[in-house]
Design a protein around this motif. Sequence first.
Motif, PDB file in Angstrom:
ATOM      1  N   UNK A 164      12.505 -27.574  10.501  1.00  0.00           N
ATOM      2  CA  UNK A 164      13.374 -28.647   9.182  1.00  0.00           C
ATOM      3  C   UNK A 164      11.914 -28.475   8.375  1.00  0.00           C
ATOM      4  N   UNK A 165      10.485 -28.527   8.790  1.00  0.00           N
ATOM      5  CA  UNK A 165       9.910 -27.955   7.234  1.00  0.00           C
ATOM      6  C   UNK A 165      10.349 -26.863   6.821  1.00  0.00           C
ATOM      7  N   UNK A 166      10.417 -25.878   7.270  1.00  0.00           N
ATOM      8  CA  UNK A 166      10.580 -24.734   7.182  1.00  0.00           C
ATOM      9  C   UNK A 166      11.997 -24.486   5.890  1.00  0.00           C
ATOM     10  N   UNK A 167      12.418 -24.799   5.191  1.00  0.00           N
ATOM     11  CA  UNK A 167      13.740 -25.252   4.891  1.00  0.00           C
ATOM     12  C   UNK A 167      13.787 -26.566   4.270  1.00  0.00           C
ATOM     13  N   UNK A 172      19.419 -29.075  -0.194  1.00  0.00           N
ATOM     14  CA  UNK A 172      20.829 -29.251   0.404  1.00  0.00           C
ATOM     15  C   UNK A 172      21.118 -28.501   1.365  1.00  0.00           C
ATOM     16  N   UNK A 173      20.072 -27.312   1.822  1.00  0.00           N
ATOM     17  CA  UNK A 173      20.034 -26.922   3.486  1.00  0.00           C
ATOM     18  C   UNK A 173      19.788 -28.615   4.074  1.00  0.00           C
ATOM     19  N   UNK A 174      19.735 -30.066   3.785  1.00  0.00           N
ATOM     20  CA  UNK A 174      19.709 -30.656   5.145  1.00  0.00           C
ATOM     21  C   UNK A 174      20.672 -31.599   4.683  1.00  0.00           C
ATOM     22  N   UNK A 175      21.632 -30.497   4.155  1.00  0.00           N
ATOM     23  CA  UNK A 175      22.869 -32.081   3.809  1.00  0.00           C
ATOM     24  C   UNK A 175      24.376 -30.667   4.459  1.00  0.00           C
ATOM     25  N   UNK A 188      21.324 -18.832   2.487  1.00  0.00           N
ATOM     26  CA  UNK A 188      20.691 -20.574   2.759  1.00  0.00           C
ATOM     27  C   UNK A 188      18.861 -19.930   2.563  1.00  0.00           C
ATOM     28  N   UNK A 189      18.978 -19.490   3.606  1.00  0.00           N
ATOM     29  CA  UNK A 189      17.041 -18.682   3.834  1.00  0.00           C
ATOM     30  C   UNK A 189      17.183 -18.195   2.474  1.00  0.00           C
ATOM     31  N   UNK A 194      13.234 -16.524   2.181  1.00  0.00           N
ATOM     32  CA  UNK A 194      13.229 -16.235   2.682  1.00  0.00           C
ATOM     33  C   UNK A 194      14.065 -14.830   3.208  1.00  0.00           C
ATOM     34  N   UNK A 195      13.674 -13.695   3.537  1.00  0.00           N
ATOM     35  CA  UNK A 195      14.528 -12.222   3.825  1.00  0.00           C
ATOM     36  C   UNK A 195      14.727 -12.470   5.049  1.00  0.00           C
ATOM     37  N   UNK A 196      15.656 -11.777   5.727  1.00  0.00           N
ATOM     38  CA  UNK A 196      15.795 -11.551   7.212  1.00  0.00           C
ATOM     39  C   UNK A 196      14.816  -9.675   7.835  1.00  0.00           C
ATOM     40  N   UNK A 197      13.981  -9.324   8.369  1.00  0.00           N
ATOM     41  CA  UNK A 197      14.270  -8.117   9.068  1.00  0.00           C
ATOM     42  C   UNK A 197      14.968  -7.647  10.120  1.00  0.00           C
ATOM     43  N   UNK A 198      15.387  -8.969  11.118  1.00  0.00           N
ATOM     44  CA  UNK A 198      16.111  -8.006  12.351  1.00  0.00           C
ATOM     45  C   UNK A 198      16.360  -9.054  12.706  1.00  0.00           C
TER      46      UNK A 198
END
Length: 262
Positions: A164-167, A172-175, A188-189, A194-198
């Motif tokens: 939770x603290x990360x986002x 809006x990401x909690x709604x 959302x990330x 936040x960008x995904x690597x894998x």
Amino acid sequence: MAKQYERIAEQLRERIRAGELKPGQRLPAETALAKEYKTSLPTMRDALALLLSEGLIDKKHGVGNFVRKPRKLVQRDNARHQWEKDRARVSREERQATGATEHDTGLTVSDLIFSATYSDVPANEDLAAQFGVPVGTLLLERVYRTNHREEDSPFNIARSYLVRDMVAANPDLLDQSKEPWPGGTQNQLHTVGIELDRIVERITARPPTVEESEELGLQGGVAVVVLRKTSIDTQGRVVEVSDVTLPGDRTELIFRTHLARW
């Protein structure tokens, strides 16, 4: 050597496959079938039970047996993750046009009924180990179900977990009222940098629970495929864990591996 009920089931199976017995068609009464196949009623019921376990027929108590209508096939391809990442930074209008379920089924947004439920949960030992956080850390649990409008059962049950603290920087990401979110989790990330690597996916199969059988519309003998998806960002952090329960009678998992040339 095949038993009598197995031979009868095979004959009925062939009639279904040949289209002589069509999807949605009601089968003759069990007593009439027993007379047609010159067998006892218990033997005919065993044959029908076998077809029921294979998902070829449905039994409606007090009504009869029906040829089961094929459910929409879901093809889940590992290339879907790059497809989602490519869309994470495009315009909202483009992201709204289609989503992952449409990608997997070939359906359109208007064909689908979507639901999402959010809640705060403490991390258990399993999820704490996955995220590398203390047990009890507050997680955002999101449960997703998407149905084809012509069917009663969802394509799968997906439980997604975020720290939770990360986002929380983007309220809006909690709604849950913001769902369905155009562009999904990767967008959302992206809104919180936040960008995904894998993405790592671990796949197992098991018998369904009673609740899963009822919700996913499974016939006896059909297993579920359980997919754990772990999303890791460019800093090496686990940023999302998802457990997706997929019905084994309507899901194909497709893996394409491109190999470097010598």
